[in-house]
Design an enzyme around this catalytic site. Structure first.
Site, PDB file in Angstrom:
ATOM      1  CG  ASP A 187      27.544  22.429  -4.839  1.00 44.53           C
ATOM      2  OD1 ASP A 187      28.101  22.745  -3.533  1.00 44.53           O
ATOM      3  OD2 ASP A 187      27.745  21.481  -5.148  1.00 44.53           O
ATOM      4  CG  ASP A 239      31.127  18.655  -0.747  1.00 45.47           C
ATOM      5  OD1 ASP A 239      31.177  17.835   0.067  1.00 45.47           O
ATOM      6  OD2 ASP A 239      31.526  18.367  -1.814  1.00 45.47           O
TER       7      ASP A 239
END
Length: 365
Positions: free
Chosen positions: A82, A146
């Protein structure tokens, strides 16, 4: 929206929020967990507002958050896939708008961290670290949907360094996600488990969705927007085809629920969890797709994005300036999490979507 966000900016005074407790951002993620994956969305909101309004208070607050995130870069061990969410919205946004060289270096450092997670045999960027999963789980070979929203950091790094190796990693990973997690009907899984030695697909897990074979809506939105962005950066037609196929699946499902996504499109009827954050991320993806298509397709994708935004604004927002957070009725995951909540990234995607419609946004991805 500007009235509310300016009030929040003044109240937060150097803190980084995630979600509220009783309408107040009580936790400061600078102190609670500086490596938390959502810590870029608040500076992303601030940079979008600075670009749209020119008000210095947004820039000053964004620069403060960017400097605070230096600790996460320096600590390193808390970082995973991330890093794109964290530094595209902070350092890279700063560099794009101001040309700040220190921000460029921060962005390239984060891109190098992300590139360092690449498994060349499997052609994927590893998700998470061992402390992010259950003790009996080995996530060495895991990839998640993601990640498609994080690889634009690698495209940007290749663009500014004129070094294609970052983009090569991004496209190799996108191809693996497309092969392992996107289904023929346009739905997607959340977690693909690969053998880290051979790269062979072992299984697909339900992750934050209802279960294996289900259809977690925010994961679906990551795929829609992520592949649309990969098309923007590469012009590879298979990425646009994937974005459109997964977007059409998303549209078909939200048409049954007033253009607000359920947490999982294949969840039981009861409890009927919603996830407005999924809808708003997808709306941004639909507006991105609309840039790259013509005629009736362009009008269709834009119209559905507008319906999502309108439904959210009219029925799922808190506009009281004295209370924190705008978008309500989000869901972190189907299982083992709080019920409906607010989330900082839902506010970000609402803002980006509205600014796109007003032609006041800038490319943060």
């Amino acid at each position: 929206m500007e009235t509310k966000l300016e009030a929040e900016c003044r109240r937060l005074a150097g803190r980084i929020p995630y979600r509220t407790t009783n309408g107040v951002y009580q936790d400061d993620y600078v102190e609670k967990d500086i490596s938390w994956w959502t810590n870029g969305f608040w500076p992303g909101i601030l940079w979008q507002m600075y670009h749209a309004t020119g008000k210095g208070l947004y820039r000053q607050a964004a620069e403060t958050a960017e400097r605070q995130l230096d600790k996460a870069l320096h600590d390193f061990v808390g970082l995973h896939h991330d890093t794109g969410f964290m530094w595209l919205h902070s350092a890279v946004a700063d560099y794009r708008l101001t040309g700040n060289e220190a921000s460029r270096v921060r962005g390239l450092t984060a891109a190098s961290v992300l590139a360092g997670r690449f498994n060349p045999v499997g052609g994927y960027l590893r998700a998470w670290n061992h402390d992010c999963v259950e003790p009996n789980e080995d996530c060495t070979g895991w990839i998640i949907v993601d990640s498609m929203m994080n690889i634009p950091l690698l495209y940007w790094a290749s663009e500014v360094t004129k070094d294609p190796r970052f983009a090569h990693i991004a496209t190799a990973h996108a191809d693996t996600v497309r092969r392992t997690l996107v289904r023929e009907d346009g739905s997607c899984g959340h977690i693909a488990c690969l053998d880290p030695v051979t790269g062979e697909l072992k299984t697909v897990l339900g992750g934050q969705g209802y279960g294996p074979g289900s259809s977690w809506s925010r994961g679906q939105s990551w795929i829609v927007y992520g592949f649309a962005l990969s098309y923007r950066h590469t012009k590879d037609p298979k990425y646009l085809e994937t974005a459109k196929r997964t977007a059409n699946y998303f549209i078909a499902n939200i048409s049954l629920t007033d253009h607000i996504a359920r947490c999982d499109f294949r969840q039981p009827a009861d409890p009927d969890y919603l996830d407005t954050s999924a809808s708003l991320c997808a709306a941004c993806g639909l507006l991105e797709i609309a840039i790259h298509v013509d005629g009736a397709e362009k009008a269709m994708y834009r119209a559905h994005a507008e319906k999502i935004i309108r439904s959210t604004v009219e029925k799922h927002c808190n506009w009281a300036p004295a209370q924190d957070s705008i978008v309500q009725d989000c869901k972190v995951a189907y299982h083992n999490c709080d019920d409906q909540t607010d989330l900082i990234y839902a506010d970000y995607f609402l803002l980006e979507a509205v600014l796109r419609l007003l032609d006041k946004d800038f490319l943060i991805w």
